[in-house]
Design a protein around this motif. Structure first.
Motif, PDB file in Angstrom:
ATOM      1  N   TYR A  74      53.159  -2.361  45.855  1.00 32.04           N
ATOM      2  CA  TYR A  74      52.354  -1.139  46.021  1.00 32.04           C
ATOM      3  C   TYR A  74      51.187  -1.340  46.988  1.00 32.04           C
ATOM      4  O   TYR A  74      50.984  -0.557  47.916  1.00 32.04           O
ATOM      5  CB  TYR A  74      51.820  -0.665  44.666  1.00 32.04           C
ATOM      6  CG  TYR A  74      50.980   0.592  44.769  1.00 32.04           C
ATOM      7  CD1 TYR A  74      51.577   1.845  44.812  1.00 32.04           C
ATOM      8  CD2 TYR A  74      49.586   0.532  44.833  1.00 32.04           C
ATOM      9  CE1 TYR A  74      50.823   3.004  44.924  1.00 32.04           C
ATOM     10  CE2 TYR A  74      48.820   1.683  44.934  1.00 32.04           C
ATOM     11  CZ  TYR A  74      49.443   2.919  44.982  1.00 32.04           C
ATOM     12  OH  TYR A  74      48.689   4.060  45.104  1.00 32.04           O
ATOM     13  N   TYR A  75      50.420  -2.397  46.779  1.00 34.60           N
ATOM     14  CA  TYR A  75      49.231  -2.584  47.609  1.00 34.60           C
ATOM     15  C   TYR A  75      49.586  -3.080  49.009  1.00 34.60           C
ATOM     16  O   TYR A  75      48.849  -2.825  49.970  1.00 34.60           O
ATOM     17  CB  TYR A  75      48.234  -3.515  46.909  1.00 34.60           C
ATOM     18  CG  TYR A  75      47.570  -2.824  45.737  1.00 34.60           C
ATOM     19  CD1 TYR A  75      46.724  -1.743  45.941  1.00 34.60           C
ATOM     20  CD2 TYR A  75      47.824  -3.232  44.439  1.00 34.60           C
ATOM     21  CE1 TYR A  75      46.132  -1.083  44.877  1.00 34.60           C
ATOM     22  CE2 TYR A  75      47.237  -2.577  43.361  1.00 34.60           C
ATOM     23  CZ  TYR A  75      46.394  -1.497  43.581  1.00 34.60           C
ATOM     24  OH  TYR A  75      45.818  -0.833  42.520  1.00 34.60           O
ATOM     25  N   GLY A 113      49.445  -1.214  54.473  1.00 38.55           N
ATOM     26  CA  GLY A 113      50.112  -0.904  55.731  1.00 38.55           C
ATOM     27  C   GLY A 113      49.835   0.507  56.203  1.00 38.55           C
ATOM     28  O   GLY A 113      49.628   0.744  57.400  1.00 38.55           O
ATOM     29  N   ILE A 114      49.794   1.449  55.274  1.00 40.82           N
ATOM     30  CA  ILE A 114      49.503   2.845  55.622  1.00 40.82           C
ATOM     31  C   ILE A 114      48.052   2.990  56.079  1.00 40.82           C
ATOM     32  O   ILE A 114      47.763   3.565  57.125  1.00 40.82           O
ATOM     33  CB  ILE A 114      49.777   3.771  54.415  1.00 40.82           C
ATOM     34  CG1 ILE A 114      51.273   3.783  54.093  1.00 40.82           C
ATOM     35  CG2 ILE A 114      49.285   5.184  54.712  1.00 40.82           C
ATOM     36  CD1 ILE A 114      51.613   4.507  52.790  1.00 40.82           C
ATOM     37  N   ILE A 115      47.120   2.452  55.286  1.00 34.74           N
ATOM     38  CA  ILE A 115      45.687   2.563  55.594  1.00 34.74           C
ATOM     39  C   ILE A 115      45.367   1.955  56.962  1.00 34.74           C
ATOM     40  O   ILE A 115      44.649   2.540  57.781  1.00 34.74           O
ATOM     41  CB  ILE A 115      44.837   1.869  54.510  1.00 34.74           C
ATOM     42  CG1 ILE A 115      44.959   2.603  53.169  1.00 34.74           C
ATOM     43  CG2 ILE A 115      43.371   1.764  54.949  1.00 34.74           C
ATOM     44  CD1 ILE A 115      44.314   3.954  53.141  1.00 34.74           C
ATOM     45  N   ASP A 166      42.378   4.589  62.187  1.00 35.20           N
ATOM     46  CA  ASP A 166      41.023   4.145  62.515  1.00 35.20           C
ATOM     47  C   ASP A 166      40.037   4.920  61.644  1.00 35.20           C
ATOM     48  O   ASP A 166      39.787   6.105  61.878  1.00 35.20           O
ATOM     49  CB  ASP A 166      40.737   4.398  63.997  1.00 35.20           C
ATOM     50  CG  ASP A 166      39.390   3.833  64.441  1.00 35.20           C
ATOM     51  OD1 ASP A 166      38.654   3.309  63.577  1.00 35.20           O
ATOM     52  OD2 ASP A 166      39.077   3.924  65.642  1.00 35.20           O
ATOM     53  N   LEU A 167      39.473   4.254  60.659  1.00 33.83           N
ATOM     54  CA  LEU A 167      38.555   4.901  59.728  1.00 33.83           C
ATOM     55  C   LEU A 167      37.092   4.596  60.046  1.00 33.83           C
ATOM     56  O   LEU A 167      36.199   4.939  59.263  1.00 33.83           O
ATOM     57  CB  LEU A 167      38.883   4.464  58.292  1.00 33.83           C
ATOM     58  CG  LEU A 167      40.277   4.874  57.786  1.00 33.83           C
ATOM     59  CD1 LEU A 167      40.485   4.392  56.355  1.00 33.83           C
ATOM     60  CD2 LEU A 167      40.465   6.383  57.860  1.00 33.83           C
ATOM     61  N   GLU A 204      50.635  10.656  54.343  1.00 31.98           N
ATOM     62  CA  GLU A 204      51.438   9.445  54.133  1.00 31.98           C
ATOM     63  C   GLU A 204      51.208   8.850  52.748  1.00 31.98           C
ATOM     64  O   GLU A 204      52.150   8.410  52.083  1.00 31.98           O
ATOM     65  CB  GLU A 204      51.126   8.398  55.208  1.00 31.98           C
ATOM     66  CG  GLU A 204      51.804   8.645  56.541  1.00 31.98           C
ATOM     67  CD  GLU A 204      51.898   7.378  57.372  1.00 31.98           C
ATOM     68  OE1 GLU A 204      52.522   6.399  56.909  1.00 31.98           O
ATOM     69  OE2 GLU A 204      51.329   7.372  58.483  1.00 31.98           O
ATOM     70  N   LEU A 205      49.941   8.822  52.324  1.00 27.71           N
ATOM     71  CA  LEU A 205      49.635   8.283  51.002  1.00 27.71           C
ATOM     72  C   LEU A 205      50.267   9.132  49.897  1.00 27.71           C
ATOM     73  O   LEU A 205      50.833   8.601  48.930  1.00 27.71           O
ATOM     74  CB  LEU A 205      48.121   8.210  50.804  1.00 27.71           C
ATOM     75  CG  LEU A 205      47.377   7.148  51.623  1.00 27.71           C
ATOM     76  CD1 LEU A 205      45.868   7.312  51.463  1.00 27.71           C
ATOM     77  CD2 LEU A 205      47.800   5.741  51.198  1.00 27.71           C
TER      78      LEU A 205
END
Length: 318
Positions: free
Chosen positions: A236-237, A242-244, A248-249, A308-309
């Motif tokens: 899961y993590y 990979g998604i996060i 660019d946050l 995506e999340l």
């Protein structure tokens, strides 16, 4: 000599006398033009200090950007501090001219006003541009480590060098391993939440009390329409990380020098936890990134990530 002697008693001062600490030197040319017709830059120079870690491992550094002909007559862009150099092109010059126009820097043409004895990040900065028409733009002032024009000049060169395969100027971008995450979105009168939850023993799944929780509330129906629990997949993590890390946050990270870039910054988060979008991330090193916003522009920027999340979490409950 007599004039210099008078300066000891406060009457005047010699032109070449060094300014005293706290004294202001003003050599402003008040006749300098406040309008420049040419847009064709032939030479560019800017030196300034920016607050924060704009390049990896370098905080509050002095950056010196130049665009000028080298010894072979080739127009070359460079950053002196990090010793970067690359052949300049029209795209870079056009981007710099756009900053000059949008920031209305020509209004500062001819200004030379600096105060001695200030901390290093507030000492003088310089900006000079020559044009093919013979016109020029120049000012020297006390540095503002958060000046918008300087930040834009920096990012213009950083992105331009990065396109050439030189990433030394790119601000650090945290790409850590996610340890915990909670994400929720209120949209079209529907509130959806995915988060970690610890349930009582009687609600445990296969003896596991720490579960993934899905909650959906309908404001129209005024009731919870979905309340589900699921075991965390082993990866899961890894998948969440990979998604996060695809996004660019930094514009949402208050610890980043790029915080607020491309956004209309308002007070992030409400004390009653009613923000339409909430994304709370804890990384493996225990650092946190909390994004709480109801701003439509912010939500539009973050929507692909949230999508995506949600899609991944939905697949677990199916």
């Amino acid at each position: 000599m007599i004039i210099c002697a008078f300066s000891l008693f406060g009457f005047t001062g010699c032109k070449n006398d060094p300014p005293v600490s706290g004294g202001t030197t003003d050599r402003t040319d008040y006749n300098a033009p406040k309008e420049i017709k040419s847009k064709d830059i032939t030479k560019f120079h800017a030196s300034f200090v920016l607050s924060g870690e704009w390049s990896e491992g370098k905080e509050n550094s002095n950056y010196i950007f130049d665009v000028k002909e080298d010894e072979n007559g080739v127009l070359t862009a460079s950053e002196v501090t990090l010793k970067l150099s690359e052949k300049a092109d029209k795209a870079l010059l056009n981007s710099l001219q756009k900053i000059i126009d949008e920031q209305k820097l020509v209004k500062q043409n001819g200004v030379y006003k600096v105060t001695a004895g200030l901390p290093s990040e507030y000492q003088e900065c310089n900006f000079t541009v020559n044009y093919a028409s013979g016109e020029s733009l120049s000012f020297t002032v006390n540095n503002n480590p958060r000046a918008e024009w300087a930040e834009q000049v920096y990012l213009t060169f950083a992105n331009w060098f990065n396109e050439k395969g030189i990433n030394n100027l790119m601000p650090p971008d945290k790409k850590g391993e996610v340890k915990n995450i909670s994400v929720s979105l209120k949209e079209n009168e529907i509130y959806t939440l995915y988060s970690s939850i610890k349930v009582p023993k009687e609600k445990a799944i296969k003896g596991e009390q720490k579960l993934l929780f899905k909650d959906v509330y309908s404001y129209k129906e005024k009731k919870t329409t979905v309340e589900k629990y699921a075991l965390y997949p082993d990866d899961y993590y890894d998948k969440t990380t990979g998604i996060i890390n695809k996004y660019d946050l930094r514009p949402f990270d208050k610890s980043s020098v790029l915080y607020g870039t491309g956004r209309d910054i308002k007070e992030d988060g409400n004390t009653d936890f009613t923000d339409d979008l909430q994304l709370h991330i804890t990384y493996k090193d225990d650092s946190q990134l909390n994004i709480d916003t109801s701003d439509k522009k912010d939500i539009k920027i973050l929507k692909p990530l949230i999508g995506e999340l949600f899609k991944y979490n939905d697949s677990i409950f199916k």
